[in-house]
Design a protein around this motif. Sequence first.
Motif, short mmCIF file in Angstrom:
data_model
loop_
_atom_site.label_atom_id
_atom_site.label_comp_id
_atom_site.label_asym_id
_atom_site.label_seq_id
_atom_site.Cartn_x
_atom_site.Cartn_y
_atom_site.Cartn_z
N PRO A 1 0.83 -1.21 0.00
CA PRO A 1 0.00 0.00 0.00
C PRO A 1 0.86 1.26 0.00
O PRO A 1 1.91 1.31 0.66
N GLY A 2 0.42 2.26 -0.75
CA GLY A 2 1.13 3.53 -0.78
C GLY A 2 2.26 3.62 -1.77
O GLY A 2 2.93 4.65 -1.85
N SER A 3 2.48 2.57 -2.55
CA SER A 3 3.62 2.57 -3.47
C SER A 3 3.32 3.24 -4.80
O SER A 3 4.24 3.62 -5.53
N ARG A 4 2.03 3.42 -5.13
CA ARG A 4 1.68 4.08 -6.38
C ARG A 4 0.22 4.51 -6.33
O ARG A 4 -0.58 3.97 -5.56
N VAL A 5 -0.11 5.50 -7.15
CA VAL A 5 -1.49 5.99 -7.28
C VAL A 5 -2.00 5.58 -8.65
O VAL A 5 -1.37 5.88 -9.67
N LEU A 6 -3.14 4.89 -8.68
CA LEU A 6 -3.67 4.40 -9.95
C LEU A 6 -5.02 5.02 -10.29
O LEU A 6 -5.86 5.24 -9.41
N LEU B 1 -0.43 -5.31 -13.40
CA LEU B 1 -0.70 -4.31 -14.43
C LEU B 1 -2.14 -3.82 -14.38
O LEU B 1 -2.42 -2.66 -14.69
N VAL B 2 -3.05 -4.72 -14.02
CA VAL B 2 -4.47 -4.37 -13.93
C VAL B 2 -5.00 -4.87 -12.59
O VAL B 2 -4.76 -6.01 -12.20
N THR B 3 -5.69 -3.98 -11.89
CA THR B 3 -6.43 -4.36 -10.69
C THR B 3 -7.91 -4.36 -11.06
O THR B 3 -8.44 -3.33 -11.48
N LEU B 4 -8.53 -5.50 -10.95
CA LEU B 4 -9.95 -5.65 -11.28
C LEU B 4 -10.77 -5.48 -10.01
O LEU B 4 -10.63 -6.24 -9.06
N ASN B 5 -11.62 -4.46 -10.01
CA ASN B 5 -12.47 -4.17 -8.85
C ASN B 5 -13.88 -4.67 -9.17
O ASN B 5 -14.58 -4.10 -10.01
N LEU B 6 -14.30 -5.73 -8.49
CA LEU B 6 -15.62 -6.31 -8.71
C LEU B 6 -16.64 -5.68 -7.76
O LEU B 6 -16.47 -5.73 -6.54
N PRO C 1 0.15 -10.52 -13.16
CA PRO C 1 -0.30 -9.29 -13.83
C PRO C 1 -1.67 -8.77 -13.42
O PRO C 1 -1.97 -7.59 -13.64
N LEU C 2 -2.54 -9.61 -12.83
CA LEU C 2 -3.90 -9.19 -12.52
C LEU C 2 -4.21 -9.44 -11.05
O LEU C 2 -3.97 -10.54 -10.53
N LEU D 1 -3.23 0.19 -14.11
CA LEU D 1 -4.46 0.89 -13.75
C LEU D 1 -5.41 -0.09 -13.09
O LEU D 1 -5.16 -1.31 -13.08
N ALA D 2 -6.50 0.44 -12.54
CA ALA D 2 -7.57 -0.38 -11.99
C ALA D 2 -8.81 -0.20 -12.86
O ALA D 2 -9.03 0.87 -13.44
N ILE D 3 -9.62 -1.25 -12.95
CA ILE D 3 -10.84 -1.23 -13.75
C ILE D 3 -11.97 -1.81 -12.91
O ILE D 3 -11.85 -2.92 -12.38
#
Length: 301
Positions: A3-8, A95-100, A143-144, A35-37
């Motif tokens: 946590p806190g290592s990057r802003v997406l 690479l991608v954070t999937l937010n369900l 990656p996900l 990014l997050a989706i």
Amino acid sequence: MRPGSRVLLDAHNCYPYHGKWSDRIERALGTRVPLAIEQDLFWYTDKQSGKSWSMLSHGKPVSGNEPTLRTYFFERIRPIVEKALRDGNQGDWPLVTLNLDFKSNEPEHHADVWALLGEYESWLCTAERVEDSHQVMPLLVRPLWVLTGDSDAQEITFHHLVPVGQRLRVFGAVHVRGDDPAVPPETMVWERASNYRRWWNNPWRVVEKGGQRKAKDWTKEDMQRLRLLVDHAHALGLWIRFYTLNGYGPAESQGWDEDYNFGSKERVLLRWRAALEAGVDFVATDQYEAFASAKAARLTP
């Protein structure tokens, strides 16, 4: 990965509405990874056949023709993920954070999504399921990364029913008390991250009273409040998300919820810059390209 290592950028409601705006995932990916989706999921039952399945929708009314998570999301990112797996981690995974965002919480819905995630498990960040849920096991970074909400019903399927020794494929949000700026962060969230619950999801009204539509001028006190929330999350080992930060005129809307609108690009830019400065992990917005530009401008010397 911490946590806190990057802003997406968190691409809010990144799926078509009633057949419109089907390019949302292309717009999001066009801002470049990582990014997050966010994908909203609804359990649909066809009245004629009796067959049920999970679809991408904010809820009723639905037609039955809405895209699925498999077709709209997973197969779209397949080339990105497969290339990443060939090339190896360049220090930017996931690479991608999937937010369900489950809009219906039927047990069979959760089971269906769990099975789908199993088909793509080689793509996923996972952690070992252990007996003591307070023992936070290291993530196997891929990656996900898949996140979900704070529902206890989801935790049953995604954690409790997973045999000890197997892998957790999706990670839940913490429970929160209070959604007002007057509530201290320590009261809102009081426990450290667990093996399953690893992030904290917030409406913007926890920062500015009344949320986007009632927000006044951005102040140093608002910035202090934002920093306190972010710092508290990170101290507890949690990633933190705020939703949904938009700012646009009436002619610019593309099916966006007016409750999330600060009213102008200038007003939302102040909040985006504050989120970037404070180290918010996930900044949810419908204005994908504009946020990405603001982030790039801040990072440019």
